[in-house]
Design an enzyme around this catalytic site. Structure first.
Site, PDB file in Angstrom:
ATOM      1  N   GLU A 181       0.831  -1.209   0.000  1.00  0.00           N
ATOM      2  CA  GLU A 181       0.000   0.000   0.000  1.00  0.00           C
ATOM      3  C   GLU A 181       0.862   1.254   0.000  1.00  0.00           C
ATOM      4  O   GLU A 181       0.793   2.085   0.921  1.00  0.00           O
ATOM      5  CB  GLU A 181      -0.960   0.004   1.186  1.00  0.00           C
ATOM      6  CG  GLU A 181      -2.099  -0.966   1.024  1.00  0.00           C
ATOM      7  CD  GLU A 181      -3.216  -0.778   2.041  1.00  0.00           C
ATOM      8  OE1 GLU A 181      -2.993  -0.091   3.051  1.00  0.00           O
ATOM      9  OE2 GLU A 181      -4.310  -1.319   1.817  1.00  0.00           O
ATOM     10  N   GLU A 219      -6.561  -7.287  -0.881  1.00  0.00           N
ATOM     11  CA  GLU A 219      -7.030  -7.267   0.512  1.00  0.00           C
ATOM     12  C   GLU A 219      -8.476  -6.812   0.571  1.00  0.00           C
ATOM     13  O   GLU A 219      -8.861  -5.874  -0.123  1.00  0.00           O
ATOM     14  CB  GLU A 219      -6.243  -6.237   1.338  1.00  0.00           C
ATOM     15  CG  GLU A 219      -4.838  -6.577   1.698  1.00  0.00           C
ATOM     16  CD  GLU A 219      -4.219  -5.459   2.550  1.00  0.00           C
ATOM     17  OE1 GLU A 219      -4.948  -4.760   3.273  1.00  0.00           O
ATOM     18  OE2 GLU A 219      -3.004  -5.282   2.464  1.00  0.00           O
TER      19      GLU A 219
HETATM   20  C1  GAL Z   1      -4.200  -2.306   4.908  1.00  0.00           C
HETATM   21  C2  GAL Z   1      -2.819  -2.908   5.046  1.00  0.00           C
HETATM   22  C3  GAL Z   1      -2.806  -4.197   5.816  1.00  0.00           C
HETATM   23  C4  GAL Z   1      -3.685  -4.078   7.032  1.00  0.00           C
HETATM   24  C5  GAL Z   1      -5.080  -3.704   6.600  1.00  0.00           C
HETATM   25  C6  GAL Z   1      -6.054  -3.598   7.733  1.00  0.00           C
HETATM   26  O1  GAL Z   1      -4.091  -0.923   4.880  1.00  0.00           O
HETATM   27  O2  GAL Z   1      -2.225  -3.121   3.792  1.00  0.00           O
HETATM   28  O3  GAL Z   1      -1.482  -4.490   6.173  1.00  0.00           O
HETATM   29  O4  GAL Z   1      -3.156  -3.094   7.860  1.00  0.00           O
HETATM   30  O5  GAL Z   1      -5.052  -2.465   5.973  1.00  0.00           O
HETATM   31  O6  GAL Z   1      -7.333  -3.211   7.288  1.00  0.00           O
END
Ligand code: GAL
Length: 684
Positions: A162, A321
């Site tokens: 990210e 994600e």
């Molecule tokens: C994203 C990140 C992950 C985790 C996730 C939690 O921003 O890439 O590592 O922190 O959010 O929602």
């Protein structure tokens, strides 16, 4: 559109070698013991997991000191995963520099606009422009690539994590140096820069490049073009960092595709992903998305997934994600309702995702994210979340025929532009209440409400295939874009734009002679003065809608302009509020106020009918069901998403039901919040 994006998608393969949809999560084995790793792989197989992102936050473990390396544990995890048939999207592990590095080199730490150091203790505490950070990070990338080149589990590289989530705007001296170099490349001469920045104003003329700075905390509003250029530069600097990691990876493992997880979601606006993806920074697009509960939450999910598809040039992309249930970073972190885990995931697939991954595999027992959901929750595999995750694994395997298909273009597009987002929301403007993304989302919600499929596109997408292009708050319109839009409308396209569009050029200079300067002739109207409204103020229109945030004092200047609605109340009562000019077989419509999703939904039918666009859904399903379509060489895949908490009948909708509990006899009925996927041969 031509894009250098190579789209070398890392497909998982079935036993017969056919493509499968990817399914998995971020996997952080460094938080657990070896016995847990073995259970992990067993449970992953049970859940249908075929890909994981590994080692994202492992730098401190992999390189415990400047001169020592510890890869043994990761070798073992890679081998275990491979033995379990699970592919690895391997991170370069550069996202969170270890304490030994920040102690030895505090000069890699970012600095805020007011000169405060961003200290270590969380993550992503590094300057994108620090040569010291880059040297250490690229050394790690080289070690990783050399060690795992040829490892059979390796299917893709995951650069950092990210990028820009926490460090997009750094105001340090390194940033100042890099900003100057970027400005020199952009403007070549100081005269060019002084003109672009309008430095005749407030005695800001520069006589030496060394005088230039990032827009650090100032006495009043910093120069707007300086602010805008700093946003452009900051996005560019991170992209450049991404490319530096990518180039090391390409040198050592040319056959392994490289990606990084974008954050096309909500208000994340610092990274111009249209530029990142469009200039070939990654081999395939990956995105992270989290639902923020609210009245438009699933519309926002659909909007983000749809925009991600445009970034991927409508080819498959990777959902890197999302969450199985609650996150940990909202004021109140709601658990997902039964069914939402699958519905959210499949909505991404509907919009082109060919892999669906969660953050994270196993819920952490310690650390800032211990309350963040995962595929294996604290309760263990004997839990509803794990069962739902395993159920989704089965559904994704049934949907294997969808893998590799592309999204079928819609007839309507909503144009989304990072430059206009940045420029329209700068300070010292007529109002601070304008919300660029919300306006775009409201148009999208309105299209969903009338059951009309739409693509979210960027200024890099060709317009010609669309019957209707809606460009909300297209504030920054350089001459070339004005020409493209004019050609589009004169060539038979139906352009719709709104308040505060066409007002400035690429330097954030006003197009003179009356607003909306760049589009004034095309729209056949002239705005002498803006009429922003106070937060609780509104203006009624004579078509039973109500405007907020903004109004315009419009004069119609061309005879072929029809006034579609007038203000009934407010300072401009009696004057035009919505206008349409016919341009050959096309048209150009202007909506001068914020109508909100309900107001837009009542205006849209008139605009769409003029363009001959109708809903593809049966009447009973319009507004209640979202339709997205993917297609292969010989079939269309209809994704039907129930947006409501009630069953919705689908009279006349037919096809082979691949997934979805819609019944098989007679009329299909979509249960509450369910997604069904139907396959139809292309010949019917
Ligand atoms: C994203 C990140 C992950 C985790 C996730 C939690 O921003 O890439 O590592 O922190 O959010 O929602």
């Amino acid at each position: 559109m031509t894009t250098p994006l190579t789209s070398r998608f890392p497909y998982a393969k079935g036993p017969d070698g056919s493509r499968r949809l990817g399914y998995g999560a971020d996997y952080n084995p460094e938080q657990w013991t070896r016995e847990v790793w073995e259970e992990d792989v067993r449970l992953m197989r049970e859940a249908g997991v075929n890909v994981v992102s590994l080692a994202i936050f492992s730098w401190a473990r992999l390189q415990p000191t400047a001169d020592t390396w510890d890869f043994g544990w990761l070798d073992e995890v890679m081998d275990l995963l491979h033995a379990g048939g699970i592919g690895v999207d391997l991170a370069t592990a550069t996202a969170s520099p270890p304490p030994w590095l920040t102690t030895a080199h505090p000069e890699i730490l970012p600095v805020t606009a007011s000169g405060e150091t961003v200290w270590p203790g969380a993550r992503q505490h590094w300057r994108p422009t620090s040569p010291v950070f880059r040297a250490h990070a690229l050394r790690l990338v080289r070690e990783m690539a050399t060690r795992y080149a040829g490892h059979p589990a390796l299917v893709a590289w995951h650069v950092n994590n990210e990028l820009g989530c926490h460090n997009i705007h750094d105001y340090s001296d390194d940033a100042a140096r890099a900003f100057r170099a970027w400005l020199r490349a952009r403007y070549t001469t100081l005269d060019g820069l002084n003109h672009a920045w309008g430095t005749a104003f407030w005695s800001q003329r520069y006589s030496d490049w060394e005088q230039l700075l990032p827009p650090r905390l100032a006495a009043s509003h910093p120069n707007p073009t300086q602010q805008l250029d700093f946003k452009r530069f900051s996005s560019h600097a991170l992209k450049e960092y991404l490319c530096a990691e990518r180039d090391v990876l390409r040198e050592i493992t040319p056959d392994v595709p490289v990606t990084t997880n974008f954050m096309v979601m909500g208000g994340t606006k610092g990274m111009d992903y249209a530029d990142w993806a469009g200039s070939g920074a990654v081999d395939f697009v990956a995105n992270d998305h989290y639902v923020v509960p609210g009245p438009q939450d699933r519309d926002e999910l659909s909007f983000s997934a749809n925009l991600t598809s445009a970034l991927a040039d409508h080819r498959p992309w990777f959902l890197m994600e999302h969450s199985t249930s609650a996150v940990n970073w909202q004021p109140v972190n709601l658990a997902k309702r039964p069914g939402d885990l699958a519905r959210d995931s499949l909505l991404h697939v509907a919009h082109g995702a060919d892999a669906v991954c969660f953050f994270q595999w196993r819920q952490s027992a310690a650390g800032a994210e211990k309350y963040h959901s995962a595929m294996v929750p604290h309760a263990g595999p004997d839990s509803e979340v794990f069962r739902a995750a395993a159920g989704l694994g089965r559904t994704l395997s049934v949907l294997a025929p969808v893998a590799g298909t592309v999204r079928e273009p819609a007839r309507v597009a909503v144009l989304f532009d990072w430059e206009s987002w940045w420029a329209s929301e700068q300070d010292s403007h007529p109002t601070s209440l304008l919300d660029y993304r919300q306006e775009a989302l409201d148009w999208y919600s309105a299209l969903l409400a009338v059951g009309v499929r739409a693509d979210i596109i960027t200024t890099r997408t060709g317009l010609e295939t669309y019957d209707v292009v809606i460009a909300p708050v297209l504030h920054m319109v350089p001459a070339t874009l004005a020409k493209d839009l004019t050609r589009y409308a004169e060539g038979g396209g139906h352009l719709v734009t709104t308040y505060f569009s066409g007002v400035v050029d690429e330097n954030d200079h006003i197009w003179l002679g009356g607003h909306p300067g760049a589009l004034r002739e095309l729209l056949g109207i002239r705005v002498e003065e803006f009429g922003p409204l106070l937060g609780d103020d509104s203006a009624d229109l004579d078509n039973s809608t109500t405007g907020t945030v903004w109004t315009d004092r419009i004069t119609v200047t061309e005879p072929d302009v029809r006034v579609l609605a007038r203000y009934r109340t407010g300072a401009y009562a009696g004057r035009p509020a919505v206008t349409r000019r016919t341009t050959g077989s096309g048209s150009a419509t202007y909506v001068s106020t914020r109508l909100g999703r309900a107001g837009l939904a009542s205006l849209l039918p008139e605009l769409l009918t003029a363009a001959g666009v109708e809903s593809e859904l049966p009447e009973a399903a319009r507004g209640r069901v979202e339709l997205a379509v993917r297609r292969s060489a010989d079939a269309r895949f209809l994704f039907l998403v129930n947006r409501t908490d009630a069953p919705v009948p689908l009279p006349g909708v037919r096809g082979e039901v691949l997934t979805g509990d819609v019944g098989t006899e007679g009329e299909l009925v979509l249960p509450p919040r369910e997604i069904a996927v139907l396959r139809r041969p292309l010949t019917t």
